[in-house]
Design a protein around this motif. Sequence first.
Motif, PDB file in Angstrom:
ATOM      1  N   ASP A  49       0.834  -1.211   0.000  1.00 53.40           N
ATOM      2  CA  ASP A  49       0.000   0.000   0.000  1.00 53.40           C
ATOM      3  C   ASP A  49       0.865   1.256   0.000  1.00 53.40           C
ATOM      4  OD1 ASP A  49      -2.573  -1.391   0.362  1.00 53.40           O
ATOM      5  OD2 ASP A  49      -1.829  -1.855   2.359  1.00 53.40           O
ATOM      6  N   ILE A  50       1.883   1.245   0.842  1.00 54.58           N
ATOM      7  CA  ILE A  50       2.770   2.419   0.961  1.00 54.58           C
ATOM      8  C   ILE A  50       3.549   2.616  -0.326  1.00 54.58           C
ATOM      9  CG2 ILE A  50       4.693   3.429   2.241  1.00 54.58           C
ATOM     10  CD1 ILE A  50       3.741   1.742   4.670  1.00 54.58           C
ATOM     11  N   GLN A  51       4.063   1.521  -0.888  1.00 51.04           N
ATOM     12  CA  GLN A  51       4.904   1.641  -2.083  1.00 51.04           C
ATOM     13  C   GLN A  51       4.110   2.145  -3.282  1.00 51.04           C
ATOM     14  OE1 GLN A  51       8.309   1.275  -1.968  1.00 51.04           O
ATOM     15  NE2 GLN A  51       8.080   2.309  -3.940  1.00 51.04           N
ATOM     16  N   ILE A  52       2.863   1.688  -3.425  1.00 48.21           N
ATOM     17  CA  ILE A  52       2.005   2.178  -4.518  1.00 48.21           C
ATOM     18  C   ILE A  52       1.834   3.692  -4.409  1.00 48.21           C
ATOM     19  CG2 ILE A  52      -0.380   2.189  -5.370  1.00 48.21           C
ATOM     20  CD1 ILE A  52      -0.493  -0.827  -4.657  1.00 48.21           C
ATOM     21  N   THR A  53       1.656   4.170  -3.190  1.00 49.86           N
ATOM     22  CA  THR A  53       1.458   5.603  -2.953  1.00 49.86           C
ATOM     23  C   THR A  53       2.755   6.374  -3.193  1.00 49.86           C
ATOM     24  OG1 THR A  53      -0.214   5.018  -1.303  1.00 49.86           O
ATOM     25  CG2 THR A  53       0.596   7.277  -1.282  1.00 49.86           C
ATOM     26  N   LYS A 113      -9.110   6.352   7.784  1.00 45.43           N
ATOM     27  CA  LYS A 113      -7.966   6.361   8.709  1.00 45.43           C
ATOM     28  C   LYS A 113      -6.794   5.593   8.116  1.00 45.43           C
ATOM     29  CE  LYS A 113      -5.855   6.782  12.784  1.00 45.43           C
ATOM     30  NZ  LYS A 113      -4.627   6.003  12.575  1.00 45.43           N
ATOM     31  N   VAL A 114      -7.066   4.421   7.567  1.00 45.34           N
ATOM     32  CA  VAL A 114      -5.988   3.622   6.970  1.00 45.34           C
ATOM     33  C   VAL A 114      -5.392   4.355   5.771  1.00 45.34           C
ATOM     34  CG1 VAL A 114      -5.358   1.409   5.955  1.00 45.34           C
ATOM     35  CG2 VAL A 114      -7.092   1.490   7.736  1.00 45.34           C
ATOM     36  N   CYS A 115      -6.249   4.938   4.937  1.00 42.52           N
ATOM     37  CA  CYS A 115      -5.771   5.673   3.762  1.00 42.52           C
ATOM     38  C   CYS A 115      -4.880   6.843   4.162  1.00 42.52           C
ATOM     39  CB  CYS A 115      -6.951   6.169   2.927  1.00 42.52           C
ATOM     40  SG  CYS A 115      -7.782   4.870   1.989  1.00 42.52           S
ATOM     41  N   LEU A 116      -5.265   7.538   5.226  1.00 42.40           N
ATOM     42  CA  LEU A 116      -4.463   8.667   5.692  1.00 42.40           C
ATOM     43  C   LEU A 116      -3.119   8.187   6.241  1.00 42.40           C
ATOM     44  CD1 LEU A 116      -4.549  11.759   6.090  1.00 42.40           C
ATOM     45  CD2 LEU A 116      -5.407  11.353   8.393  1.00 42.40           C
ATOM     46  N   ASP A 117      -3.133   7.106   7.000  1.00 45.15           N
ATOM     47  CA  ASP A 117      -1.882   6.558   7.538  1.00 45.15           C
ATOM     48  C   ASP A 117      -0.930   6.157   6.416  1.00 45.15           C
ATOM     49  OD1 ASP A 117      -2.735   6.922  10.126  1.00 45.15           O
ATOM     50  OD2 ASP A 117      -3.402   4.857  10.414  1.00 45.15           O
ATOM     51  N   ILE A 118      -1.476   5.622   5.340  1.00 45.20           N
ATOM     52  CA  ILE A 118      -0.649   5.216   4.197  1.00 45.20           C
ATOM     53  C   ILE A 118       0.014   6.438   3.560  1.00 45.20           C
ATOM     54  CG2 ILE A 118      -0.752   4.288   1.844  1.00 45.20           C
ATOM     55  CD1 ILE A 118      -2.981   2.367   2.934  1.00 45.20           C
ATOM     56  N   ILE A 119      -0.773   7.518   3.384  1.00 46.25           N
ATOM     57  CA  ILE A 119      -0.206   8.747   2.804  1.00 46.25           C
ATOM     58  C   ILE A 119       0.882   9.306   3.708  1.00 46.25           C
ATOM     59  CG2 ILE A 119      -0.710  11.128   2.145  1.00 46.25           C
ATOM     60  CD1 ILE A 119      -3.589  10.138   1.480  1.00 46.25           C
ATOM     61  N   PHE A 120       0.621   9.348   5.017  1.00 47.27           N
ATOM     62  CA  PHE A 120       1.621   9.865   5.950  1.00 47.27           C
ATOM     63  C   PHE A 120       2.898   9.030   5.909  1.00 47.27           C
ATOM     64  CE2 PHE A 120      -1.583  12.046   9.051  1.00 47.27           C
ATOM     65  CZ  PHE A 120      -1.828  13.010   8.090  1.00 47.27           C
ATOM     66  N   ARG A 125       8.670   8.716   3.999  1.00 52.02           N
ATOM     67  CA  ARG A 125       9.761   8.120   3.214  1.00 52.02           C
ATOM     68  C   ARG A 125      10.344   9.103   2.194  1.00 52.02           C
ATOM     69  NH1 ARG A 125       8.096   1.819   1.936  1.00 52.02           N
ATOM     70  NH2 ARG A 125       7.583   1.262   4.093  1.00 52.02           N
ATOM     71  N   LEU A 126       9.512  10.034   1.770  1.00 53.37           N
ATOM     72  CA  LEU A 126       9.937  10.948   0.705  1.00 53.37           C
ATOM     73  C   LEU A 126      10.400  12.303   1.225  1.00 53.37           C
ATOM     74  CD1 LEU A 126       7.014  10.210  -1.785  1.00 53.37           C
ATOM     75  CD2 LEU A 126       9.406   9.553  -2.094  1.00 53.37           C
ATOM     76  N   LYS A 127      10.448  12.470   2.552  1.00 54.30           N
ATOM     77  CA  LYS A 127      10.671  13.806   3.106  1.00 54.30           C
ATOM     78  C   LYS A 127      12.026  14.411   2.745  1.00 54.30           C
ATOM     79  CE  LYS A 127      12.208  12.173   7.674  1.00 54.30           C
ATOM     80  NZ  LYS A 127      11.870  12.173   9.111  1.00 54.30           N
ATOM     81  N   ASN A 128      12.971  13.606   2.325  1.00 59.11           N
ATOM     82  CA  ASN A 128      14.288  14.134   1.954  1.00 59.11           C
ATOM     83  C   ASN A 128      14.410  14.450   0.468  1.00 59.11           C
ATOM     84  OD1 ASN A 128      15.338  13.997   4.607  1.00 59.11           O
ATOM     85  ND2 ASN A 128      15.740  11.807   4.354  1.00 59.11           N
ATOM     86  N   GLU A 129      13.354  14.193  -0.292  1.00 57.43           N
ATOM     87  CA  GLU A 129      13.358  14.524  -1.721  1.00 57.43           C
ATOM     88  C   GLU A 129      13.298  16.043  -1.889  1.00 57.43           C
ATOM     89  OE1 GLU A 129      13.107  12.390  -4.553  1.00 57.43           O
ATOM     90  OE2 GLU A 129      13.586  10.699  -3.231  1.00 57.43           O
ATOM     91  N   ASP A 130      13.985  16.563  -2.902  1.00 56.10           N
ATOM     92  CA  ASP A 130      14.010  18.008  -3.123  1.00 56.10           C
ATOM     93  C   ASP A 130      12.621  18.571  -3.419  1.00 56.10           C
ATOM     94  OD1 ASP A 130      16.709  18.161  -2.666  1.00 56.10           O
ATOM     95  OD2 ASP A 130      17.259  17.978  -4.785  1.00 56.10           O
TER      96      ASP A 130
END
Length: 640
Positions: free
Chosen positions: A498-502, A528-535, A540-545
């Motif tokens: 789920d996380i990787q697809i997002t 709730k689950v959908c929001l947790d997946i986005i978060f 994981r992407l927070k260091n991307e420019d």
Amino acid sequence: MTINHQEIELIDSFEQIAVEIHPAAKEGSQAVAQQIAALIREKQAANEPCVLGLATGSTPKYLYTELVRLHKEEGLSFKNVVTFNLDEYYPIEPDALQSYNRFMKEHLFNHVDIPEGNYHIPDGTVPKEKIKAYCEAYERKIEEVGGIDVQILGIGNNGHIGFNEPGSNINSHTRLITLDNTTRLANAYEFPNMSQVPRLAITMGISSIMRAKRVILMAWGSHKAKIVRRSVEGHSTDQVPASLLQQHPNCQFVIDEQAAQELTRYKEPWLTGDCEWTPKLIRKAVTSLALKLNKSILMLTDRDYNENGLNDLVVQYGSAYELNIEQFNGIRDTITGWPGGKPGANLPNHPERSEPASKRVLIFSPHPDDDIISMGGTFIRLHEQGHDVHVAYQTSGNIAVTDEFVLRFIDFAVGFDKMFEIDSNKSSKVLEEAKAFLKIKKPSQKDTPEIRAIKGLIRRCEAKATCRYVGVEDNAHFLNLPFYETGLVEKKPMGEEDIQITVDLLQKLKPQQIYCAGDLADPHGTHKVCLDIIFAALERLKNEDWIKDCWVWLYKGAWQEWDIHEIEMAVPMSPDQVMQKRLGIFIHQSQKDVVPFQGTDLREFWQRAEDRNANTAELYDKLGLQKYAAMEAFVRYHFL
């Protein structure tokens, strides 16, 4: 907010039951699990049985998950545990999908080493003429093992505990009862439609619960906040059965911050003693006071503040006038007709950035209609104002399509082939088999993969039609997150896939603006689950420019709205825009007229959306701001 000892004493004057508040349901459930585990081990050391009273429903799921983990990872044994469940629907087969017998086995008993003869669940198949004797025997079994050591409870929206509805006598014992219609509505999400929700149930009585040596009531979510306050701070009355627990010598409520929002210490903390005046708390105090006194913000006086426990604020600002002006201007600045930012404008207090003028926007929609229901006006406006708008439909939403709707589409598809003499034997065979299954399908039976695929396709077509209506047909992304695809109301926890697809979609689009559902009142738990997946994906992407220039906005769904003091961006709509949004919602024909699993609200989704948006606009009007037909509200999520 910091609390001192004097404040705790003042809290006690409001709260008649001990309340323990945790950030979220998971943490609260883990705390309760640790208490139960300690008791089990203590009883084991004394060579005594540990007798637990257990509950079902969505509330204790995390608790049972944690108890299973403690068994598997930390060696917690259940061999000395004896359990008695609170209730069961009647009549119902033990293996029915909605049976609490099945629930307990799937969530706890099948995963721990409790002896089969040690757990007891009311039998929903006992002949009616034998119910009274059966219930008396159930009570005797509890007495024979020494009584319940810890009773776990949830709480209904009307205050019921077990299935003891309002009016249940404090001296009531285990019995067959008629379910209140509000309870049936609240539990309707477990059944295909309201007509299949049982009207009767077997429940332990309030007297049975009160005899437990200790009671722990758990409550999660904002939809439980009002009844928690009535139970904890109101009078002890049989009209709110949970409030009778005020008379129990050892009772504790364990709740999350959402369920605590109506408690005085959260809603009006200034009444419980000194508090730390943050900007958010100041706005909450001022807006609450204005609405309470039915005054606009600019009409509030020093006397109004002083008489309502807010003298500290007047002292801090010097006068009500200065305080009122600051708060009025702050709320005024949340209103914007430019949700993507106003190009070329220097507006330092505007909710969104002006640049880049044209943004790539990604709207995450948990179900295939949440985009248009929750933020349809903003969705349309973003496209009209030149932004590159994409929609990611996170789940198929297939369980919310009725069997009758599927049969209608099957008849069309088969008839289409015959009308135009199209040779499609394979597809016709699949459709005929699906139609045959639906004719003999039992109420508790799960759909076949083919029928789930058909239902998913129906909703996908509706979602594409909505995007076409807005003007972004080519920008629809169907993620079909695996956690959702169980064929049941009960979903799997979020997983790596789920996380990787997002993550993959975010990397592909690199949006400058994201909208996602922050509505945790969805009765299915899907939001709730959908929001947790986005978060998790954003983490994981927070260091991307690119993500450093991305802003995230949270919207609420059909179930509730942000409180007025929380709103950071309010997008107004004219009467014509309200109608435009309504027509967009109407595209989702499978969700119109009869909505499966709709919870306690009988209104259709378009009605809920319009009422909610109109109410937000009315609150702004009451506070002295501009009057609009409707408003969609958002709160910014800071993830960096």
